[in-house]
Design a protein around this motif. Structure first.
Motif, short mmCIF file in Angstrom:
data_model
loop_
_atom_site.label_atom_id
_atom_site.label_comp_id
_atom_site.label_asym_id
_atom_site.label_seq_id
_atom_site.Cartn_x
_atom_site.Cartn_y
_atom_site.Cartn_z
N LEU A 723 85.90 1.27 -10.43
CA LEU A 723 85.10 0.06 -10.20
C LEU A 723 83.77 0.38 -9.51
O LEU A 723 82.73 -0.20 -9.83
CB LEU A 723 85.90 -0.93 -9.35
N SER A 724 83.79 1.36 -8.59
CA SER A 724 82.55 1.77 -7.92
C SER A 724 81.58 2.38 -8.91
O SER A 724 80.36 2.15 -8.85
CB SER A 724 82.87 2.77 -6.80
N LEU A 726 81.42 1.64 -12.10
CA LEU A 726 80.94 0.61 -13.01
C LEU A 726 79.95 -0.36 -12.36
O LEU A 726 78.96 -0.75 -12.98
CB LEU A 726 82.13 -0.18 -13.58
N PHE A 727 80.23 -0.74 -11.11
CA PHE A 727 79.47 -1.86 -10.54
C PHE A 727 78.59 -1.47 -9.35
O PHE A 727 77.68 -2.22 -9.00
CB PHE A 727 80.43 -2.98 -10.13
N GLU A 729 77.27 1.69 -9.26
CA GLU A 729 76.53 2.85 -9.74
C GLU A 729 76.79 4.06 -8.88
O GLU A 729 75.90 4.82 -8.51
CB GLU A 729 75.02 2.54 -9.81
N ASP A 748 85.73 0.99 -18.73
CA ASP A 748 85.31 -0.36 -18.35
C ASP A 748 86.35 -0.92 -17.37
O ASP A 748 87.28 -0.22 -16.95
CB ASP A 748 85.13 -1.25 -19.57
N ILE A 749 86.19 -2.21 -17.04
CA ILE A 749 87.06 -2.81 -16.04
C ILE A 749 88.53 -2.81 -16.47
O ILE A 749 89.45 -2.80 -15.64
CB ILE A 749 86.59 -4.26 -15.72
#
Length: 791
Positions: A723-724, A726-727, A729, A748-749
């Motif tokens: 998650l870090s 993906l969101f 960066e 992806d998530i």
């Protein structure tokens, strides 16, 4: 049919299969035909359609009759079956099971080109052991036409044993319609064998029933879809190959499927029919394959059309003929040594020449005057050379002739013509029949200490019609200065050549080993005084039999003698078969009369590796496979991650995996995302080793699914890491495939949700590889640059 008892008390009605059914069955043929049997010609007329024939030996014992073909009457013929021995006629009876499929086969071998008319074959089924009652027949028919070259032809069909059958017999009828005085028909290898199960191989090579396959044969076939590999079986006995299982002598290896085509190298004996079978491995089980067959020739010595190098009408740099040239490698300098004889002012002399390319020869000196037919051998234990030749007793190369031997202690001594030991053998075999001619020596073997030399030679045999015959001799004690000489008639070789109709002059020529088998080249003459009837043969020591060499030249010459051969290094350093032969002018094509010199390079290195050179994404436990060099008996294999170390490695190096009998090695589990180098050195029967090239491949990266932060464990930190990335960066996974937790080809998530579901919602394990280090089984665009927990 019971006219001929199986084992008559007084006369044995033995008729070899190859002769017993040489018959004329002419459908729609000309009104007159010739049937040539054992040298005699008889005329038969009015053959407009098939007739029944009774065949009897000259002992008056009926061999066969065929009432099924009786349409317009029956004729009888008696002929001499004494041309060969072999199994009794009724030995072609086979026990069968009703309802089972059988393959009826007939192999036909000829010594020269023939013209064969229609061939009719049939199977007889017997309900019991009685010869008086037969229960049916299956007819097979086919016109095999003209056999343009001597060799093998196969007739076959698949049949089913009918109800009530206990025995089956397979018979073939045919005729040689244009056989010359020296052509002989062999009706060989009748068989009625159970048909192996399994799907047929796709595009097998050699083709099933093929003739003239090379001694170095690459068996090949198309891999079937979904097959993991093949168990390969090769042998000379149909039944043994049909029944063979892993571990049997016929079993070669599990051939891996590395592409659409499966290939494996075998080195074979000349003039032999082989059977082979490939069982497909699928789901841990083996599907038994069909038994196929092919026959070999002797391509390495027969083909003078397209060898690596050839020179016709060869002469030395003085323009003198290189008659009977025998070639060996020069142990003291790069290149080759040759001994030969030339006619100088009406007298033969033995001469010495050297070469660097096997085709151009430089005269160095005359070794012996008034002499011919030389043979030479290097003796590594002493560093010297033994020379044997035919020495004439009177000027102008006139009888008597004796065998003479001499020893040169070094190459310098040979160049100087300075022999130190000399022995002239007394006449023995020739003296016994009143002649004074012995010569044409060949050096078979020399003991390590030089105390024994085994020799072949020929002698003039007045008792056998004033022709040359073969003998053997043993020379003992020459190096010790106390030579003794004993001889014997080589009856087996003489009888074999005469049985093959080379009954005029014959003589052994040159002995050697190829692919672990000893063969000797022999010259044989069909008609005394006819130089156009000389032919080349080879003697197979193991089989104690001779076979004709069907030499092919560019111009089509037909008459050959004085053949020599050796296995040596070619000018480029490859292993090669080198030979020479004399082409008599009576059978020579334009520009080919005289001594022909030729050589053919063999595949001397391992080749076509699997994995292919430079391959990427190779699995963690690869199978290393390659095509073996011609004649290689075993293989030294090296593997490592440093190409330079692998190239320089020896058998004491850590890179050495061992010596293997088959060209297939499983090195175990390798590191992921690593580049490996490997090398195969081929080991030959004489102990020589040919180093191979260094190949390389790269293994696919190994990882564990879901361990996106490469910590060595799948836990909540991996979902947070994804998650870090993906969101926030944050840092990207070092192995994208590890971060692809649901194996959908992207990060992806959903991957974080998949990890959390596995950890807390009992949604089950992640897709493989999970819980162990392995490669990604799914093709996608994600990369795996590194994954430390898997090394």
């Amino acid at each position: 049919m019971r006219d001929c008892p199986r084992r008559p008390p007084e006369r044995n009605c033995r008729a070899r299969a190859r002769a017993a059914f040489l018959v004329l069955v002419s459908a729609g043929a000309a009104s007159a035909a010739e049937l040539i049997l054992n040298g005699s010609i008889e005329q038969y007329h009015g053959l407009g359609r098939p007739f029944a024939w009774d065949f009897r030996t000259n002992a008056g014992c009926k061999v066969n009759s065929n009432p099924a073909f009786a349409r317009s009457g029956t004729r009888s013929l008696e002929f001499d079956l004494s041309i060969a021995d072999g199994p009794e006629w009724d030995s072609r009876r086979y026990a069968v099971s009703p309802g089972r499929s059988y393959r009826a086969r007939f192999f036909h071998r000829t010594t020269e080109a023939l013209s064969i008319g229609e061939v009719l074959a049939f199977v007889r089924w017997w309900a019991d052991d009685s010869w008086s009652d037969w229960k049916g027949q299956a007819l097979l028919a086919g016109d095999i036409g003209r056999i343009q070259t001597a060799g093998w032809v196969e007739v076959r069909a698949d049949v089913v044993a009918p109800a009530g059958a206990r025995y089956g017999e397979f018979h073939v009828w045919g005729v040689d319609t244009a056989r010359g005085p020296r052509g002989r028909v062999y009706l060989d290898d009748f068989s009625l064998k159970p048909l192996a199960g399994g799907a047929p191989l796709g595009a097998p090579a050699p083709a099933d029933g093929a003739d003239g396959a090379p001694l170095y044969t690459v068996l090949g076939w198309d891999a079937a879809p979904g097959v993991e590999g093949y168990e390969l079986y090769v042998g000379t006995d149909f039944e043994a190959v049909l029944a063979a299982v892993p571990g049997a002598p016929e079993h070669l290896l599990a051939a891996p499927v590395a592409g659409p085509r499966v290939r494996h190298v075998v080195t074979l004996a000349p003039y032999t029919r082989y059977f082979w079978r490939a069982d497909a491995l699928e789901g841990g089980a083996a599907l038994k394959g069909e038994v196929l067959s092919f026959a070999t020739g002797f391509d390495l010595l027969e083909d003078l059309v397209g060898p690596t190098g050839v020179r016709y009408a060869a002469k030395d740099n003085q323009g003198r003929g290189l008659d009977t040239l025998q070639i060996i490698e020069n142990p003291a300098a790069p290149g080759y040594i040759g001994v030969y004889h030339s006619a100088i002012d009406g007298e033969f002399e033995v001469r010495l020449a050297t070469s660097t390319d096997l085709l151009a020869w430089t005269y160095r000196r005359t070794l012996r005057p008034n002499a011919d037919m030389p043979a030479i051998a290097y003796h590594p234990q002493t560093g010297g050379f033994f020379l044997a030749h035919e020495q004439w007793g009177n000027p102008g190369s006139r009888s008597p002739s004796n065998l003479r031997f001499c020893f040169y202690p070094s190459y310098a001594a040979l160049l100087a013509g300075a022999w130190t030991l000399d022995f002239t053998a007394p006449l023995t075999l020739a003296a016994q029949n009143g002649s004074d001619l012995e010569g044409t020596p060949s050096l078979f073997a020399i003991s390590a200490d030089g105390s024994r030399i085994d020799v072949g030679f020929h002698f003039f045999d007045a008792d056998s019609g004033s022709v040359d015959r073969n003998g053997t001799g043993v020379l003992r004690g020459m190096l010790a200065g106390a030579a003794s000489w004993t001889t014997a008639v080589w009856a087996a070789l003489n009888d074999a050549l005469v049985a093959n109709e080379a009954s005029a002059n014959i003589g052994d020529r040159d002995d050697g080993a190829l692919f672990g088998r000893r063969h000797m080249l022999v010259e044989g003459q069909y008609i005394r005084g006819d130089f156009g009837s000389w032919r080349a043969w080879f003697w197979d020591h193991a089989r104690q039999d001779v076979f004709p060499l069907h030499l092919r030249t560019r111009g089509g010459s037909t008459s050959f003698g004085n053949m020599t051969w050796q296995v040596l290094r070619s000018p480029r350093g490859s292993r090669a078969v080198c030979g020479s032969c004399f082409i008599f002018s009576e059978g020579a094509a334009a520009g080919e009369a005289g001594q022909a010199v030729f050589y053919r390079e063999l595949v001397s290195e391992a080749w076509e590796p699997t994995p292919p050179a430079g391959a990427r994404e190779v699995g963690p436990e690869p199978r290393l496979h390659w095509l073996a060099a011609a004649g290689a008996e075993s293989h030294d294999v090296y593997l490592g991650t440093d190409a330079a170390r692998v190239a320089a490695a020896g058998r004491a190096s850590s890179e050495y995996l061992g010596r293997f009998e088959t060209p297939l090695v499983r090195p175990g589990r390798l590191r992921g995302a690593a580049t490996y180098a490997w090398r195969v050195d081929e080991v030959f029967a004489d102990g020589s080793v040919q180093a191979g090239p260094v190949w390389s491949f790269s293994t696919a990266p190994f990882f564990r699914r879901g361990d996106s932060n490469a910590s060595g464990a799948v836990d909540i930190a991996d979902a947070v890491f994804t998650l870090s990335f993906l969101f926030a960066e944050d840092v990207a996974p070092s192995c994208e495939d590890a971060g692809d937790a649901n194996d959908d080809g992207r990060i992806d998530i959903a991957d974080a949700i998949k990890i959390l579901g596995h950890l807390f919602a009992q949604s089950g394990p992640l897709p493989p590889p999970f819980g162990e280090c392995a490669i990604d089984p799914t093709a996608d665009d994600l990369e795996c640059m590194a994954f430390a927990p898997c090394g």
